[in-house]
Design a protein around this motif. Sequence first.
Motif, PDB file in Angstrom:
ATOM      1  N   GLN A 259      67.947  86.020  30.496  1.00  0.00           N
ATOM      2  CA  GLN A 259      68.760  85.036  31.212  1.00  0.00           C
ATOM      3  C   GLN A 259      67.890  83.941  31.819  1.00  0.00           C
ATOM      4  N   LEU A 260      66.735  84.343  32.346  1.00  0.00           N
ATOM      5  CA  LEU A 260      65.829  83.354  32.925  1.00  0.00           C
ATOM      6  C   LEU A 260      65.309  82.405  31.850  1.00  0.00           C
ATOM      7  N   ARG A 261      65.003  82.954  30.655  1.00  0.00           N
ATOM      8  CA  ARG A 261      64.553  82.088  29.557  1.00  0.00           C
ATOM      9  C   ARG A 261      65.642  81.116  29.143  1.00  0.00           C
ATOM     10  N   GLU A 262      66.902  81.572  29.144  1.00  0.00           N
ATOM     11  CA  GLU A 262      68.006  80.678  28.789  1.00  0.00           C
ATOM     12  C   GLU A 262      68.137  79.546  29.808  1.00  0.00           C
ATOM     13  N   VAL A 263      68.001  79.882  31.091  1.00  0.00           N
ATOM     14  CA  VAL A 263      68.093  78.850  32.132  1.00  0.00           C
ATOM     15  C   VAL A 263      66.962  77.838  31.964  1.00  0.00           C
ATOM     16  N   ARG A 264      65.750  78.339  31.713  1.00  0.00           N
ATOM     17  CA  ARG A 264      64.605  77.437  31.523  1.00  0.00           C
ATOM     18  C   ARG A 264      64.806  76.564  30.287  1.00  0.00           C
ATOM     19  N   LYS A 265      65.335  77.156  29.224  1.00  0.00           N
ATOM     20  CA  LYS A 265      65.564  76.378  28.000  1.00  0.00           C
ATOM     21  C   LYS A 265      66.549  75.248  28.258  1.00  0.00           C
ATOM     22  N   ARG A 266      67.646  75.569  28.959  1.00  0.00           N
ATOM     23  CA  ARG A 266      68.630  74.513  29.249  1.00  0.00           C
ATOM     24  C   ARG A 266      68.022  73.418  30.129  1.00  0.00           C
ATOM     25  N   GLU A 267      67.177  73.816  31.081  1.00  0.00           N
ATOM     26  CA  GLU A 267      66.528  72.817  31.936  1.00  0.00           C
ATOM     27  C   GLU A 267      65.613  71.912  31.120  1.00  0.00           C
ATOM     28  N   PHE A 268      64.809  72.506  30.233  1.00  0.00           N
ATOM     29  CA  PHE A 268      63.916  71.696  29.405  1.00  0.00           C
ATOM     30  C   PHE A 268      64.716  70.817  28.442  1.00  0.00           C
ATOM     31  N   ASP A 269      65.832  71.349  27.906  1.00  0.00           N
ATOM     32  CA  ASP A 269      66.677  70.539  27.022  1.00  0.00           C
ATOM     33  C   ASP A 269      67.232  69.328  27.772  1.00  0.00           C
ATOM     34  N   GLU A 270      67.670  69.559  29.013  1.00  0.00           N
ATOM     35  CA  GLU A 270      68.210  68.452  29.808  1.00  0.00           C
ATOM     36  C   GLU A 270      67.119  67.431  30.129  1.00  0.00           C
ATOM     37  N   VAL A 271      65.909  67.909  30.412  1.00  0.00           N
ATOM     38  CA  VAL A 271      64.799  66.983  30.662  1.00  0.00           C
ATOM     39  C   VAL A 271      64.517  66.151  29.415  1.00  0.00           C
ATOM     40  N   THR A 272      64.531  66.794  28.245  1.00  0.00           N
ATOM     41  CA  THR A 272      64.283  66.069  26.993  1.00  0.00           C
ATOM     42  C   THR A 272      65.335  64.994  26.764  1.00  0.00           C
ATOM     43  N   ILE A 273      66.604  65.340  27.005  1.00  0.00           N
ATOM     44  CA  ILE A 273      67.685  64.368  26.815  1.00  0.00           C
ATOM     45  C   ILE A 273      67.516  63.191  27.776  1.00  0.00           C
ATOM     46  N   CYS A 274      67.237  63.482  29.036  1.00  0.00           N
ATOM     47  CA  CYS A 274      67.058  62.407  30.027  1.00  0.00           C
ATOM     48  C   CYS A 274      65.825  61.566  29.709  1.00  0.00           C
ATOM     49  N   ARG A 275      64.755  62.200  29.253  1.00  0.00           N
ATOM     50  CA  ARG A 275      63.542  61.449  28.932  1.00  0.00           C
ATOM     51  C   ARG A 275      63.790  60.476  27.786  1.00  0.00           C
ATOM     52  N   ARG A 276      64.452  60.963  26.730  1.00  0.00           N
ATOM     53  CA  ARG A 276      64.709  60.093  25.583  1.00  0.00           C
ATOM     54  C   ARG A 276      65.694  58.981  25.937  1.00  0.00           C
ATOM     55  N   ALA A 277      66.691  59.312  26.761  1.00  0.00           N
ATOM     56  CA  ALA A 277      67.636  58.275  27.181  1.00  0.00           C
ATOM     57  C   ALA A 277      66.925  57.217  28.025  1.00  0.00           C
ATOM     58  N   SER A 278      66.003  57.639  28.884  1.00  0.00           N
ATOM     59  CA  SER A 278      65.243  56.680  29.701  1.00  0.00           C
ATOM     60  C   SER A 278      64.347  55.820  28.820  1.00  0.00           C
ATOM     61  N   GLU A 279      63.690  56.443  27.835  1.00  0.00           N
ATOM     62  CA  GLU A 279      62.856  55.683  26.902  1.00  0.00           C
ATOM     63  C   GLU A 279      63.674  54.623  26.179  1.00  0.00           C
ATOM     64  N   GLU A 280      64.853  55.027  25.716  1.00  0.00           N
ATOM     65  CA  GLU A 280      65.692  54.089  24.968  1.00  0.00           C
ATOM     66  C   GLU A 280      66.167  52.950  25.859  1.00  0.00           C
ATOM     67  N   ALA A 281      66.537  53.277  27.107  1.00  0.00           N
ATOM     68  CA  ALA A 281      66.986  52.230  28.018  1.00  0.00           C
ATOM     69  C   ALA A 281      65.858  51.253  28.347  1.00  0.00           C
ATOM     70  N   LEU A 282      64.652  51.771  28.586  1.00  0.00           N
ATOM     71  CA  LEU A 282      63.512  50.896  28.871  1.00  0.00           C
ATOM     72  C   LEU A 282      63.165  50.029  27.664  1.00  0.00           C
ATOM     73  N   ALA A 283      63.215  50.634  26.463  1.00  0.00           N
ATOM     74  CA  ALA A 283      62.929  49.857  25.256  1.00  0.00           C
ATOM     75  C   ALA A 283      63.975  48.766  25.047  1.00  0.00           C
ATOM     76  N   SER A 284      65.228  49.097  25.314  1.00  0.00           N
ATOM     77  CA  SER A 284      66.299  48.098  25.164  1.00  0.00           C
ATOM     78  C   SER A 284      66.148  46.977  26.187  1.00  0.00           C
ATOM     79  N   LEU A 285      65.752  47.326  27.400  1.00  0.00           N
ATOM     80  CA  LEU A 285      65.514  46.288  28.411  1.00  0.00           C
ATOM     81  C   LEU A 285      64.395  45.351  27.971  1.00  0.00           C
TER      82      LEU A 285
END
Length: 382
Positions: free
Chosen positions: A150-176
């Motif tokens: 269960q702890l690994r699943e929670v960590r995986k979801r956290e890292f997945d969310e970080v990856t999504i936010c990081r890529r979205a931030s990269e795309e927004a900065l590149a678009s700006l």
Amino acid sequence: MQVASTGGRRLSHAALAARKLALENGRSVTRKELSAAGREAEKALQLRPALRLVLSELVACWGEQDWERLLVWPSNDYLVSRTGLNERTIRFALKALIEMGLIIAKDSPNGKRYAVKDLAGEIIDAFGFDLTPIYARRGEWQDLLIEQKQLREVRKREFDEVTICRRASEEALASLAEHYPEVDRTDLEEQYRNLMAETPRRSSGAIPAGVLNAWQALRISTEQTFYDSGKGGIGFRHIEANNGSPSESCNKGFPKKAEAVRSTEQTPEHLSPELILEACPAVSEYGQPIRDVADIVAAGRFLRASLGAHESAWREAVDELGAVKAAVAVLLVVQRYEDDVASGENRIRNPGGYFRAVVRMIKDRKIDLEVELLAMRRRRMS
């Protein structure tokens, strides 16, 4: 007169607690059952390699005697020959296993390990190590393994969310930078660099407190800055004025729905919307009906972001395969990822990278979309 030291072991709380553990009345334990409990204990306690080796060899010495305690009596020389470890490491490993309550030392008067036989030569007792706690605590091992999963699943979801936010931030900065270079991005880019330095790798452990919230806040800030820079699509003045009367329809210049797809990309029968809906029910996340080719392309373009795939991955897929097959590839990966998560196997750890790999395999004719969709539909109908 001084009494010579007997070389006995120091008494510990763990040893006393382990002695209270016992098997159920009339319970006989096979070597296979004891080995399974030992492997669960190794995983649950995350034992070091040396401890794993020694514990495994102790379990292998169990002779399946019909006793109330699981006693084994291998010598240090035997353990050295079986594990390849030196005697000092063996002694430290045995001490650690005793302190962890996995085994109990049953010492003889002279400190040797040996079996006790009756007049008929039958083994009736032994001095060595008692492995009863390993089997008696198997419920504890299972609970620990579930908690770790269960702890690994929670960590995986956290890292997945970080990856999504990081890529979205990269795309927004590149678009700006591309569309609104006059906008000051210094603070946002500084926050991005700091978060990149603070974010650990997936294999290094948990995400530090506050890092996930910081990535989510950065994503909101970058996207809001991009939105505000473009006025959200409103508040623009017309630069060119048309003072004359229009001689053509006002709709000229706006693409029709079907013109989003080139004529050479019309979907054949095996890539029909009906087949895609049956093979990939995850397309329902799009929230719009899938009626024709243009709807397929729109759904693929929309769901691409849910995979965490960069915009460049979509452009590469469209350039290599065309808009239709690129969209179908997105839907295929979305469905495979959902099936993988639902099964609990979690083999697809980076769905965005997996999408790029699938696109390249389709291009190299290593994957046939028709075969894959038909197989997925057949599995769902069976």
